[in-house]
Motif scaffolding. Sequence first.
Motif, mmCIF file in Angstrom:
data_model
loop_
_atom_site.group_PDB
_atom_site.id
_atom_site.type_symbol
_atom_site.label_atom_id
_atom_site.label_comp_id
_atom_site.label_asym_id
_atom_site.label_seq_id
_atom_site.Cartn_x
_atom_site.Cartn_y
_atom_site.Cartn_z
ATOM 1 N N UNK A 6 7.441 25.649 -4.540
ATOM 2 C CA UNK A 6 6.358 25.470 -3.565
ATOM 3 C C UNK A 6 5.640 24.135 -3.788
ATOM 4 N N UNK A 7 5.478 23.768 -5.057
ATOM 5 C CA UNK A 7 4.867 22.475 -5.371
ATOM 6 C C UNK A 7 5.729 21.340 -4.818
ATOM 7 N N UNK A 8 7.047 21.445 -4.997
ATOM 8 C CA UNK A 8 7.953 20.416 -4.493
ATOM 9 C C UNK A 8 7.841 20.280 -2.979
ATOM 10 N N UNK A 9 7.733 21.412 -2.281
ATOM 11 C CA UNK A 9 7.578 21.362 -0.835
ATOM 12 C C UNK A 9 6.262 20.735 -0.421
ATOM 13 N N UNK A 10 5.199 21.050 -1.161
ATOM 14 C CA UNK A 10 3.895 20.459 -0.869
ATOM 15 C C UNK A 10 3.885 18.960 -1.083
ATOM 16 N N UNK A 11 4.505 18.525 -2.168
ATOM 17 C CA UNK A 11 4.596 17.085 -2.416
ATOM 18 C C UNK A 11 5.384 16.390 -1.307
ATOM 19 N N UNK A 12 6.484 17.011 -0.870
ATOM 20 C CA UNK A 12 7.306 16.427 0.190
ATOM 21 C C UNK A 12 6.485 16.206 1.452
ATOM 22 N N UNK A 13 5.725 17.204 1.865
ATOM 23 C CA UNK A 13 4.911 17.081 3.081
ATOM 24 C C UNK A 13 3.817 16.022 2.919
ATOM 25 N N UNK A 14 3.217 15.970 1.738
ATOM 26 C CA UNK A 14 2.167 14.976 1.518
ATOM 27 C C UNK A 14 2.742 13.560 1.523
ATOM 28 N N UNK A 15 3.933 13.381 0.953
ATOM 29 C CA UNK A 15 4.565 12.059 0.920
ATOM 30 C C UNK A 15 4.889 11.573 2.328
ATOM 31 N N UNK A 16 5.359 12.474 3.185
ATOM 32 C CA UNK A 16 5.661 12.100 4.564
ATOM 33 C C UNK A 16 4.389 11.703 5.317
ATOM 34 N N UNK A 17 3.336 12.459 5.116
ATOM 35 C CA UNK A 17 2.059 12.158 5.776
ATOM 36 C C UNK A 17 1.526 10.793 5.332
ATOM 37 N N UNK A 18 1.548 10.541 4.025
ATOM 38 C CA UNK A 18 1.002 9.289 3.510
ATOM 39 C C UNK A 18 1.857 8.090 3.906
ATOM 40 N N UNK A 19 3.156 8.290 4.018
ATOM 41 C CA UNK A 19 4.030 7.199 4.461
ATOM 42 C C UNK A 19 3.691 6.799 5.897
ATOM 43 N N UNK A 26 0.828 -1.202 0.000
ATOM 44 C CA UNK A 26 0.000 0.000 0.000
ATOM 45 C C UNK A 26 0.868 1.261 0.000
ATOM 46 N N UNK A 27 1.917 1.265 0.802
ATOM 47 C CA UNK A 27 2.801 2.428 0.881
ATOM 48 C C UNK A 27 3.457 2.713 -0.460
ATOM 49 N N UNK A 28 3.918 1.681 -1.156
ATOM 50 C CA UNK A 28 4.550 1.861 -2.459
ATOM 51 C C UNK A 28 3.564 2.391 -3.491
ATOM 52 N N UNK A 29 2.388 1.795 -3.538
ATOM 53 C CA UNK A 29 1.376 2.222 -4.514
ATOM 54 C C UNK A 29 0.967 3.665 -4.260
ATOM 55 N N UNK A 30 0.684 3.979 -3.002
ATOM 56 C CA UNK A 30 0.238 5.328 -2.659
ATOM 57 C C UNK A 30 1.335 6.359 -2.938
ATOM 58 N N UNK A 31 2.584 6.009 -2.651
ATOM 59 C CA UNK A 31 3.682 6.956 -2.888
ATOM 60 C C UNK A 31 3.752 7.349 -4.362
ATOM 61 N N UNK A 32 3.717 6.362 -5.253
ATOM 62 C CA UNK A 32 3.884 6.669 -6.676
ATOM 63 C C UNK A 32 2.616 7.254 -7.305
ATOM 64 N N UNK A 33 1.467 6.870 -6.788
ATOM 65 C CA UNK A 33 0.237 7.505 -7.259
ATOM 66 C C UNK A 33 0.228 8.980 -6.845
ATOM 67 N N UNK A 34 0.598 9.228 -5.606
ATOM 68 C CA UNK A 34 0.656 10.600 -5.110
ATOM 69 C C UNK A 34 1.647 11.438 -5.914
ATOM 70 N N UNK A 35 2.819 10.867 -6.197
ATOM 71 C CA UNK A 35 3.821 11.568 -6.999
ATOM 72 C C UNK A 35 3.272 11.888 -8.388
ATOM 73 N N UNK A 36 2.600 10.926 -9.001
ATOM 74 C CA UNK A 36 2.049 11.130 -10.346
ATOM 75 C C UNK A 36 1.002 12.235 -10.351
ATOM 76 N N UNK A 37 0.150 12.255 -9.329
ATOM 77 C CA UNK A 37 -0.892 13.274 -9.249
ATOM 78 C C UNK A 37 -0.293 14.664 -9.073
ATOM 79 N N UNK A 38 0.726 14.771 -8.234
ATOM 80 C CA UNK A 38 1.386 16.065 -8.051
ATOM 81 C C UNK A 38 2.062 16.528 -9.337
ATOM 82 N N UNK A 39 2.669 15.588 -10.059
ATOM 83 C CA UNK A 39 3.332 15.952 -11.315
ATOM 84 C C UNK A 39 2.325 16.460 -12.343
ATOM 85 N N UNK A 40 1.237 15.733 -12.512
ATOM 86 C CA UNK A 40 0.274 16.064 -13.565
ATOM 87 C C UNK A 40 -0.540 17.307 -13.234
#
Length: 254
Positions: free
Chosen positions: A38-51, A8-22
Motif C-alpha cells: 500500500x505504501x508503494x502504491x501511495x508513493x507511485x500516486x504522489x510521484x505522478x502528481x508531483x511530476x 525542480x522535478x528531479x529534486x522533488x522526485x528524490x526528496x519525495x522518495x526519501x520521505x516515503x522511505x523513511x
Amino acid sequence: MLILRSLLANVVFYVNLSLWLVFAAFPALLLPRRYLMKVAGGWSRSALFLLRVTSGTGFEIKGLENVPSGGLIVASKHQSLWETFVLIGLFPDPVFILKRELTWIPFFGWCLLKLRMIPVDRGGRARALAQVTRRSRIEMRENGRQLLIFPEGTRRPAGAPPDYKYGVAHLYADLKVPCVPVALNSGLYWPRRKFLRLPGTIRLTFLPAIPPGLSKTEFQALLQDSIETESDRLLALGRSELAKLGLDPLAKHS
C-alpha cells in the motif's frame, strides 16, 4: 524555464522518495507485506502528481480492460524510470523481475526484498533464468501475483531498435498464463540517463492479452510486433505534440 522546471522535478522526485522511505516504508517493514505494498502504491500516486505539478508532465493510460484477472505476465516496453513506479501502482499485488544490484541499496533494497520482488543476476544466464522461473511460479501460482517484466532487460532510448531477450518467452511457456503487452512513449518526456523532464502527456497502452499455448517463437514474434507497433504510434504522437513546443528530443536523429 525548462531547465529550472527539470531541476525542480528531479529534486522533488528524490526528496519525495526519501520521505516515503523513511516515514512510511521503513516502519512498514515491521508489518505484514500488504502494508508495504500500500505504501508503494501511495508513493507511485504522489510521484505522478508531483511530476505533473513540477514539470508539466502528465500521463494517459488506456487498455486496462485488456488486463484479465488472475495470474498473468505483464510485458512492458522500458524507456525510463517512469513506468517502474507507474506499473506497481496499477496492480493489487505485483511482483517485478529486477536486477539484483537494486536490492543492495539501503532502505530501498530492503523494501524490494520485503515485497518479495525477484532479483536476477544478469551475468548468470541459464542458472539465473532457472531461478527466476522457479520464483515466478511460486509467486504467481501459489500467491496469485501479477508478474511484471521488461522483455528488453533494461531501459532503451525512445526510438532505439528493439532488443528483446529470450527470457520472457521461456517464462510464458513455463507459466502457461496470459501475457499482456504494454506499449508506451515515456522516453520522450523522461529520457534515459538525462536530466530533462519535458512537459506533455506520457501515454501507456495495455494491449490485448496473448493467450497461453503459443510456441516460444510465435509468442516472441507476436509480443515484439504488438509492443513495437503501438509504441511507434505513441512515439510519433508524442513527437508531434512536442514539436509544436519546439521540444522534439529526437529531431537531431531524424
